[in-house]
Design an enzyme around this catalytic site. Structure first.
Site, PDB file in Angstrom:
ATOM      1  N   ARG A  19     -13.314  -4.377  -6.325  1.00 52.43           N
ATOM      2  CA  ARG A  19     -12.881  -5.135  -5.152  1.00 52.43           C
ATOM      3  C   ARG A  19     -14.068  -5.407  -4.227  1.00 52.43           C
ATOM      4  O   ARG A  19     -14.873  -4.508  -3.973  1.00 52.43           O
ATOM      5  CB  ARG A  19     -11.847  -4.253  -4.449  1.00 52.43           C
TER       6      ARG A  19
ATOM      7  N   ASP B  50       2.485  -5.801   7.798  1.00 56.96           N
ATOM      8  CA  ASP B  50       1.296  -4.958   7.877  1.00 56.96           C
ATOM      9  C   ASP B  50       0.067  -5.867   7.738  1.00 56.96           C
ATOM     10  O   ASP B  50      -0.096  -6.552   6.725  1.00 56.96           O
ATOM     11  CB  ASP B  50       1.340  -3.906   6.757  1.00 56.96           C
TER      12      ASP B  50
ATOM     13  N   PHE C 201       0.854  -1.184   0.000  1.00 59.68           N
ATOM     14  CA  PHE C 201       0.000   0.000   0.000  1.00 59.68           C
ATOM     15  C   PHE C 201       0.893   1.237   0.000  1.00 59.68           C
ATOM     16  O   PHE C 201       1.857   1.304   0.772  1.00 59.68           O
ATOM     17  CB  PHE C 201      -0.884  -0.037   1.249  1.00 59.68           C
TER      18      PHE C 201
ATOM     19  N   TYR D 198     -10.176  -0.157  11.640  1.00 55.23           N
ATOM     20  CA  TYR D 198     -11.427   0.288  10.983  1.00 55.23           C
ATOM     21  C   TYR D 198     -11.803  -0.568   9.779  1.00 55.23           C
ATOM     22  O   TYR D 198     -12.847  -0.372   9.205  1.00 55.23           O
ATOM     23  CB  TYR D 198     -11.329   1.767  10.584  1.00 55.23           C
ATOM     24  N   LYS D 199     -10.944  -1.516   9.385  1.00 52.23           N
ATOM     25  CA  LYS D 199     -11.288  -2.382   8.244  1.00 52.23           C
ATOM     26  C   LYS D 199     -12.045  -3.606   8.774  1.00 52.23           C
ATOM     27  O   LYS D 199     -13.164  -3.476   9.221  1.00 52.23           O
ATOM     28  CB  LYS D 199     -10.021  -2.736   7.466  1.00 52.23           C
TER      29      LYS D 199
HETATM   30  C1  LIG Z   1      -5.604   0.941   4.938  1.00 52.79           C
HETATM   31  C2  LIG Z   1      -4.133   0.860   4.898  1.00 52.79           C
HETATM   32  C3  LIG Z   1      -3.328   1.902   5.391  1.00 52.79           C
HETATM   33  C4  LIG Z   1      -3.914   3.179   5.891  1.00 52.79           C
HETATM   34  O1  LIG Z   1      -3.174   3.754   6.917  1.00 52.79           O
HETATM   35  P1  LIG Z   1      -3.822   4.844   7.882  1.00 52.79           P
HETATM   36  O2  LIG Z   1      -2.687   5.490   8.532  1.00 52.79           O
HETATM   37  O3  LIG Z   1      -4.732   4.118   8.825  1.00 52.79           O
HETATM   38  O4  LIG Z   1      -4.608   5.783   7.019  1.00 52.79           O
HETATM   39  C5  LIG Z   1      -1.949   1.712   5.405  1.00 52.79           C
HETATM   40  N1  LIG Z   1      -1.379   0.577   4.938  1.00 52.79           N
HETATM   41  C6  LIG Z   1      -2.137  -0.432   4.425  1.00 52.79           C
HETATM   42  C7  LIG Z   1      -1.482  -1.667   3.929  1.00 52.79           C
HETATM   43  C8  LIG Z   1      -3.527  -0.308   4.372  1.00 52.79           C
HETATM   44  O5  LIG Z   1      -4.260  -1.280   3.845  1.00 52.79           O
END
Ligand SMILES: *Cc1c(COP(=O)(O)O)cnc(C)c1O
Length: 398
Positions: free
Chosen positions: A357, A185, A114, A210-211
Site C-alpha cells: 500500500r 468513518d 477496518f 494522525y494519518k
Molecule cells: C486507522 C483507523 C482506525 C484506528 O482507530 P484508533 O482508535 O485511532 O486506533 C479505525 N478505523 C479506521 C477505518 C482506520 O483507518
C-alpha cells in the site's frame, strides 16, 4: 490557496533519502510541531500550571481544532469536536445513531471496513444487550442492502486496503429514503479527498488526525454530528466534560449543548499542540487542490509500475474518482517486497494477506518522488531483491 506544494513540502521534517509513501497511516512531522509543543510545555504547562485551562484556552481547544478540521470535511461551524481515539468516536457515533432509531436492530457495515470499527460495533451490541445485529455485506452491495430494518450504516469512506471509495452522497440518500442513519468513518479521506458532510447529508462522521492530517502518533480523533441531530443525541459515554455544567459537579448527568456533549474527559493538551501545528499547514491549502494533485501523483505511479512490473496486480480502483489517495498492489511476497523497499528508502506498508500500500500526499510528495519510488520498486521486483530471509521476518506492526 496561499501556499503551493513546494512551500508545504519544506514545512515537514523528512529524513534525507526517504520517500515517504505512508502518510495514509502516519503523517510525517510538521517542523512547527517541535516549537509548538515545546512552548506549550515550557510556557503554558510549565509557567501557567493549572491556570492554563483558562489562560491558554486548553479547555476550548477541542472545539477550535474541530472547526479547523471541519473546514476540510464540509462540516458546519461548531459541529466537530476533537478528542479520544477514532475507535472511541466510532462507538459514540454508533450508539447515538442507534438511540435515534430505537425500533430498528440492524447495523449495516461491509467487509472492507477496518476491523476496529467492526469490533467496536460488536462491543456496543453486547453492552446494549437489546438484540442488535451487525450485518456485514460486500462493499458493492451496501447500497442495495439498506432497507427498513437498518438503523444505521457504519462505513469507512475509503477502504483501508484498496482505497476504494464509497459514494457518500448516494449511500446517505438511500439511507435517508429508508429512514436509516449514516456513520461515516473518514480515517482515509479527511485531508485526502473532498469530503462534504453537509452536502452529502451525512448524519455522523468520525476520523483520526494522525494519518493524512499529520498530527503525530496517538493524536486525538474527532467526531461530527449533523446540526439536525446535535441537540437530540444522548451520549453513551457520559463523561464530565460533555456535561452541561462540568464545574457545577452535579451528581447526575445532563448533556451539554450540541457537539460539546460528545466530549468525554480531559483533552490531550500536548497532542493538541502537535495537531495545532499540523493544522496550520492545512489552514493554508485548499483540499480541492490537494485532491487534484494526489490524483495526478497516483496516476503517475500506477502508469509507471504497470509498465515496469507485470508481476504486480493493481487492487485499487483504476478510475481515480473511485479511489482515495492511496494505491495498492497485490503481490504474493508483498511483505518481503515492502521490507526490501523500506531498506532502500521508499516507505509504504503492507496489509495482510498480500497488499502493498502506498499513500500519495501532495503536501510533501511530488512527481520526482513518485518517479524515484517507481524506479526503486521496479528494481526490487525485477531483480527479486526482496527474496532474502531478513525481509521475511514479520515485525509486530506491519
Ligand atoms: C486507522 C483507523 C482506525 C484506528 O482507530 P484508533 O482508535 O485511532 O486506533 C479505525 N478505523 C479506521 C477505518 C482506520 O483507518
Amino acid at each position: 490557496m496561499s501556499l503551493d506544494f513546494q512551500a508545504t513540502k519544506a514545512l515537514f521534517d523528512l529524513p534525507e533519502g526517504v520517500i515517504y509513501l505512508n502518510g495514509n497511516s502516519l503523517g510525517p512531522l510538521p517542523k512547527a510541531a517541535l516549537a509548538k509543543t515545546q512552548s506549550m510545555m515550557s510556557e503554558q504547562w510549565g509557567k501557567l500550571l493549572i491556570t492554563g485551562w483558562n489562560k491558554a484556552g486548553w479547555m476550548q481547544q477541542p472545539i477550535e481544532l474541530g472547526n479547523r478540521i471541519g473546514r476540510l470535511i464540509g462540516a458546519a461551524h461548531n459541529h466537530v469536536v476533537v478528542g479520544d481515539t477514532l475507535s472511541i468516536k466510532v462507538y459514540q457515533a454508533l450508539a447515538a445513531a442507534l438511540e435515534l432509531r430505537p425500533d430498528r436492530k440492524v447495523i449495516l457495515s461491509d467487509t472492507g471496513n477496518f476491523p476496529s470499527d467492526l469490533y467496536m460495533a460488536e462491543g456496543l451490541i453486547k453492552a446494549l444487550a437489546k438484540g442488535h445485529e451487525l450485518r456485514i455485506v460486500p462493499p458493492e452491495t451496501v447500497k442495495d442492502s439498506i432497507n427498513e430494518e437498518v438503523a444505521v450504516t457504519l462505513l469507512t469512506e475509503a477502504d483501508y486496503r484498496t482505497g476504494r471509495l464509497h459514494d457518500m452522497s448516494e449511500i446517505s440518500e438511500r439511507a435517508r429514503a429508508c429512514g436509516a442513519l449514516t456513520v461515516w468513518d473518514l480515517a482515509h479521506t479527511a485531508g485526502a479527498t473532498e469530503v462534504d458532510l453537509q452536502k452529502s447529508k451525512a448524519d455522523f462522521a468520525v476520523g483520526c488526525t494522525y494519518k493524512y492530517l499529520n498530527a503525530g502518533p496517538g493524536a486525538p480523533g474527532f467526531i461530527y454530528v449533523a446540526p439536525l441531530h446535535a441537540n437530540m443525541v444522548q451520549p453513551i459515554l457520559s463523561g464530565w466534560l460533555g456535561h452541561a455544567a462540568p464545574f457545577a459537579f452535579e451528581p447526575s448527568y445532563r448533556s451539554g449543548p450540541a457537539i460539546e456533549r460528545m466530549r468525554v474527559g480531559t483533552p490531550a493538551v500536548i497532542a493538541s499542540a502537535t495537531l495545532d501545528a499540523a493544522l496550520e499547514i492545512w489552514d493554508q491549502v485548499e483540499i480541492k487542490e490537494v485532491r487534484a494533485k494526489s490524483i495526478l501523483l497516483s496516476e503517475l505511479f500506477i502508469k509507471c509500475i504497470e509498465k515496469t512490473c507485470p508481476m504486480l496486480t493493481l487492487t485499487s480502483p483504476r478510475k481515480p474518482e473511485a479511489r482515495g489517495s492511496q494505491v495498492s498492489f497485490a503481490f504474493e511476497h508483498g511483505y518481503a517486497a515492502m521490507q526490501a523497499m523500506i531498506a532502500r528508502g521508499v516507505i509504504g506498508d503492507f496489509r495482510a494477506p498480500n497488499i502493498m500500500r502506498f499513500g500519495f500526499t501532495p503536501l510533501y510528495i511530488n512527481e520526482n518522488d513518485v518517479l524515484d519510488a517507481c524506479e526503486i520498486f521496479s528494481q526490487v521486483m525485477n531483480e527479486r531483491l526482496w527474496d532474502r530471509p531478513e525481509y521475511k521476518v514479520k515485525a509486530w506492526v506491519t
